[in-house]
Scaffold this motif. Structure first.
Motif, short mmCIF file in Angstrom:
data_model
loop_
_atom_site.label_atom_id
_atom_site.label_comp_id
_atom_site.label_asym_id
_atom_site.label_seq_id
_atom_site.Cartn_x
_atom_site.Cartn_y
_atom_site.Cartn_z
N GLU A 131 -15.90 27.63 8.51
CA GLU A 131 -17.12 28.42 8.73
C GLU A 131 -17.06 29.17 10.06
OE1 GLU A 131 -21.89 27.84 8.02
OE2 GLU A 131 -20.64 26.08 8.26
N LEU A 132 -16.56 28.52 11.12
CA LEU A 132 -16.43 29.20 12.41
C LEU A 132 -15.43 30.35 12.30
CD1 LEU A 132 -17.14 29.51 15.37
CD2 LEU A 132 -15.43 27.76 15.90
N GLY A 133 -14.35 30.12 11.56
CA GLY A 133 -13.36 31.18 11.35
C GLY A 133 -13.94 32.37 10.62
N ILE A 134 -14.74 32.10 9.60
CA ILE A 134 -15.38 33.18 8.83
C ILE A 134 -16.37 33.95 9.70
CG2 ILE A 134 -17.00 33.65 6.93
CD1 ILE A 134 -15.56 31.32 5.41
N LEU A 135 -17.19 33.21 10.46
CA LEU A 135 -18.18 33.86 11.33
C LEU A 135 -17.49 34.73 12.38
CD1 LEU A 135 -20.84 31.09 12.05
CD2 LEU A 135 -21.27 33.34 11.06
N SER A 136 -16.46 34.19 13.03
CA SER A 136 -15.82 34.95 14.11
C SER A 136 -15.01 36.12 13.57
CB SER A 136 -14.94 34.04 14.96
OG SER A 136 -13.87 33.52 14.21
N GLY A 137 -14.61 36.05 12.32
CA GLY A 137 -13.82 37.12 11.72
C GLY A 137 -14.64 38.22 11.08
N ASP A 138 -15.96 38.08 11.06
CA ASP A 138 -16.82 39.09 10.45
C ASP A 138 -17.00 40.26 11.42
OD1 ASP A 138 -18.82 40.66 9.32
OD2 ASP A 138 -19.96 38.93 8.58
N ILE A 139 -16.23 41.33 11.20
CA ILE A 139 -16.25 42.46 12.14
C ILE A 139 -17.55 43.25 12.09
CG2 ILE A 139 -13.74 42.70 12.18
CD1 ILE A 139 -14.18 45.18 10.34
N ASP A 140 -18.40 43.00 11.09
CA ASP A 140 -19.68 43.70 11.01
C ASP A 140 -20.75 43.05 11.89
OD1 ASP A 140 -18.68 45.58 9.24
OD2 ASP A 140 -19.10 44.31 7.50
N LEU A 141 -20.47 41.86 12.41
CA LEU A 141 -21.43 41.17 13.25
C LEU A 141 -21.08 41.35 14.73
CD1 LEU A 141 -21.86 37.70 11.46
CD2 LEU A 141 -23.45 39.62 11.46
N LEU A 142 -22.09 41.62 15.54
CA LEU A 142 -21.90 41.67 16.99
C LEU A 142 -21.74 40.24 17.50
CD1 LEU A 142 -24.64 44.27 17.95
CD2 LEU A 142 -22.16 44.61 17.98
N PRO A 143 -21.06 40.04 18.63
CA PRO A 143 -20.91 38.69 19.18
C PRO A 143 -22.24 37.96 19.34
CG PRO A 143 -19.46 40.18 20.32
CD PRO A 143 -20.30 41.03 19.41
N GLU A 144 -23.28 38.67 19.80
CA GLU A 144 -24.58 38.01 19.97
C GLU A 144 -25.13 37.53 18.63
OE1 GLU A 144 -27.95 41.19 20.45
OE2 GLU A 144 -26.10 42.02 21.28
N ASP A 145 -24.85 38.25 17.53
CA ASP A 145 -25.31 37.83 16.20
C ASP A 145 -24.54 36.60 15.72
OD1 ASP A 145 -27.08 39.99 16.15
OD2 ASP A 145 -25.57 41.31 15.25
N VAL A 146 -23.24 36.57 15.99
CA VAL A 146 -22.44 35.40 15.62
C VAL A 146 -22.93 34.18 16.39
CG1 VAL A 146 -20.13 34.37 15.60
CG2 VAL A 146 -20.41 36.79 15.04
N LEU A 147 -23.16 34.34 17.68
CA LEU A 147 -23.64 33.21 18.48
C LEU A 147 -25.01 32.75 18.03
CD1 LEU A 147 -22.39 34.22 22.04
CD2 LEU A 147 -21.35 32.63 20.40
N SER A 148 -25.85 33.69 17.62
CA SER A 148 -27.16 33.33 17.08
C SER A 148 -27.01 32.52 15.78
CB SER A 148 -27.98 34.60 16.84
OG SER A 148 -29.26 34.28 16.38
N SER A 149 -26.05 32.91 14.94
CA SER A 149 -25.78 32.17 13.70
C SER A 149 -25.25 30.77 14.01
CB SER A 149 -24.76 32.90 12.83
OG SER A 149 -25.29 34.08 12.33
N ILE A 150 -24.37 30.68 14.99
CA ILE A 150 -23.83 29.37 15.39
C ILE A 150 -24.99 28.49 15.89
CG2 ILE A 150 -22.43 28.20 17.13
CD1 ILE A 150 -20.42 30.56 16.85
N ALA A 151 -25.86 29.07 16.73
CA ALA A 151 -27.00 28.32 17.25
C ALA A 151 -27.88 27.80 16.10
CB ALA A 151 -27.82 29.20 18.19
N ALA A 152 -28.11 28.63 15.11
CA ALA A 152 -28.93 28.22 13.96
C ALA A 152 -28.26 27.09 13.19
CB ALA A 152 -29.19 29.42 13.05
N ARG A 153 -26.97 27.21 12.95
CA ARG A 153 -26.25 26.18 12.18
C ARG A 153 -26.17 24.85 12.93
NH1 ARG A 153 -24.36 30.89 10.10
NH2 ARG A 153 -23.55 30.90 7.97
N LEU A 154 -26.14 24.92 14.26
CA LEU A 154 -26.03 23.69 15.05
C LEU A 154 -27.39 23.09 15.41
CD1 LEU A 154 -23.05 24.54 17.42
CD2 LEU A 154 -23.02 23.38 15.20
#
Length: 169
Positions: A131-154
């Motif tokens: 899941e972390l690999g998929i999130l970090s590899g999504d080039i359509d998401l800005l880093p702040e959006d990925v970190l927000s998703s990580i925060a939500a999942r955790l």
């Protein structure tokens, strides 16, 4: 703060009495890995202190400090050519910084992002390697959006978002 660094941020997340807390760190730490690690070590936490850093729309770094152990994840190796923090992370991980030819190969496919570090950094908290690999590899998401998703999942979305809004409004 200028528009150029408006999206650069470093945030510390920690757990105290089973409640997640998040606080912004000085923006200068977005280019200082040792400073980040030192700042995280100063904040005790029940399940390790977490640091999340976004550098513009380029990349992010996740850190987790638990005692003497420091786990680090870099979302994009290619950032090491242009950003001191990414270069410092690769050096810390003992991962060679790609030379020009290797970088050209990596960047040849604009859809590919090559991460480095510990993909299982948050596995015990419910975010597995894939899941972390998929999130970090999504080039359509800005880093702040990925970190927000990580925060939500955790489970620390609310304190994370409050900390971000306290600085960026």
């Amino acid at each position: 703060m200028t528009d150029d660094d408006a999206l650069d941020f470093a945030i510390v997340i920690y757990r105290e009495d089973d409640v997640w807390h998040a606080e912004m760190l000085p923006v200068a730490l977005t280019s200082d890995l040792q400073g980040l690690i030192q700042a995280l070590r100063q904040q005790p936490s029940e399940s390790g202190t977490i640091g999340l850093v976004a550098v513009g729309d380029e990349f992010f770094v996740a850190l987790r400090v638990l005692g003497d152990r420091v786990d680090v994840f870099l979302s994009d190796i290619a950032a090491s050519w242009d950003f001191p923090l990414a270069r410092q992370v690769l050096e810390y991980l003992d991962v060679p910084i790609p030379d020009e030819e290797e970088l050209d190969e990596i960047l040849q496919d604009e859809e590919t992002v090559l991460p480095a570090g510990d993909l299982s950094i948050f596995a015990d908290l419910g975010l597995d390697e894939m899941e972390l690999g998929i999130l970090s590899g999504d080039i359509d998401l800005l880093p702040e959006d990925v970190l927000s998703s990580i925060a939500a999942r955790l489970g620390f979305s609310e304190p994370f978002e409050r900390a971000i809004e306290s600085v960026f409004g």
